[in-house]
Motif scaffolding. Structure first.
Motif, PDB file in Angstrom:
ATOM      1  N   LEU A  49       0.789  -1.331  -0.044  1.00  0.00           N
ATOM      2  CA  LEU A  49      -0.065  -0.024   0.008  1.00  0.00           C
ATOM      3  C   LEU A  49       0.834   1.141  -0.041  1.00  0.00           C
ATOM      4  O   LEU A  49       0.623   2.372  -0.907  1.00  0.00           O
ATOM      5  N   SER A  53       0.693   3.892  -3.092  1.00  0.00           N
ATOM      6  CA  SER A  53      -0.081   5.101  -2.914  1.00  0.00           C
ATOM      7  C   SER A  53       0.894   6.325  -2.981  1.00  0.00           C
ATOM      8  O   SER A  53       0.362   7.539  -3.220  1.00  0.00           O
ATOM      9  N   THR A 179      -6.754   3.513   3.440  1.00  0.00           N
ATOM     10  CA  THR A 179      -6.863   4.116   2.209  1.00  0.00           C
ATOM     11  C   THR A 179      -5.713   4.640   1.306  1.00  0.00           C
ATOM     12  O   THR A 179      -5.617   4.733   0.086  1.00  0.00           O
ATOM     13  N   GLY A 180      -4.429   4.694   2.264  1.00  0.00           N
ATOM     14  CA  GLY A 180      -3.250   5.036   1.492  1.00  0.00           C
ATOM     15  C   GLY A 180      -3.252   6.758   1.421  1.00  0.00           C
ATOM     16  O   GLY A 180      -2.242   7.285   0.821  1.00  0.00           O
ATOM     17  N   LYS A 181      -4.203   7.529   1.908  1.00  0.00           N
ATOM     18  CA  LYS A 181      -4.284   8.864   1.564  1.00  0.00           C
ATOM     19  C   LYS A 181      -3.011   9.385   2.606  1.00  0.00           C
ATOM     20  O   LYS A 181      -2.859   9.143   3.641  1.00  0.00           O
TER      21      LYS A 181
END
Ligand SMILES: [Zn+2]
Length: 199
Positions: A49, A53, A179-181
């Motif tokens: 991830l 990301s 989410t990898g935000k």
């Protein structure tokens, strides 16, 4: 503890990987194409991830992973890895990536010792480690705030005596492990510009 581990499966999968020449698409050099070194947490949720990301492919960055993305000692092995990445492996930029819901946020000496005991480590061995000068509470210092923790790592790197004179930008980010935000905490390029402005 567990009776059967993953070793036989690993060796089995490795045989197929080699037979199928799975390695052919992974040919690269030891120098990071994007000239950067990333310090990130070892959390399982970030495996894959983190790279995806951040748009990083194999061969593009050196990634140092350690619990909490924290640096405990200016000349310990984590800092050593970052220094080697910069001075010997051509990295020219550092990115520290902390994350929300980090296991290190609640890692206290008391919680760790409880787990040691629960897992069968004797009190004798725990005391022996402490009596030989090993400070468990310093070694396991929980952090309350991931933003402060990222800033501490950034500051430790940016102000390191083997780096502070050569103008390597050190950035700080926080990632959401679901989410990898990414959230920007420290922009190392602007830090440098500010310093230039002062001169
Ligand atoms: Zn973590």
């Amino acid at each position: 503890m567990r009776e059967i581990g993953n070793l036989s499966q690993i060796l089995h999968d490795n045989e197929s990987f080699i037979d199928n020449k799975g390695y052919e698409k992974y040919q690269t050099t030891k120098y990071p194409d994007k000239r950067m070194v990333i310090l990130a947490c070892m959390d399982t949720r970030l495996v894959g991830l983190l790279e995806k990301s951040m748009g990083i492919e194999q061969g593009q960055a050196i990634i140092v992973r350690v619990a909490g993305a924290q640096i405990r000692h200016p000349f310990g092995s984590i800092m050593q890895s970052i220094l080697v990445a910069i001075h010997m492996l051509k990295a020219e930029e550092v990115v520290v990536v902390g994350h929300h819901d980090c296991g290190m946020q609640c890692a206290t000496k008391q919680a760790f010792v409880e787990k040691l005991t629960e897992n069968g480590v004797s009190e004798f061995n725990i005391r022996m480690a402490e009596h030989s000068g090993f400070k468990l509470d310093q070694w396991l210092e929980k952090f309350d705030n991931v933003y402060d923790s990222v800033q501490q790592s950034v500051s430790m790197i940016a102000n390191h005596p083997f780096l502070s004179e050569i103008g390597i930008p050190v950035h700080g980010l926080v990632i959401d492990p679901h989410t990898g935000k990414l959230e920007l905490v420290v922009n190392g390029d602007q830090q440098e510009l500010k310093m230039e402005g002062i001169k």
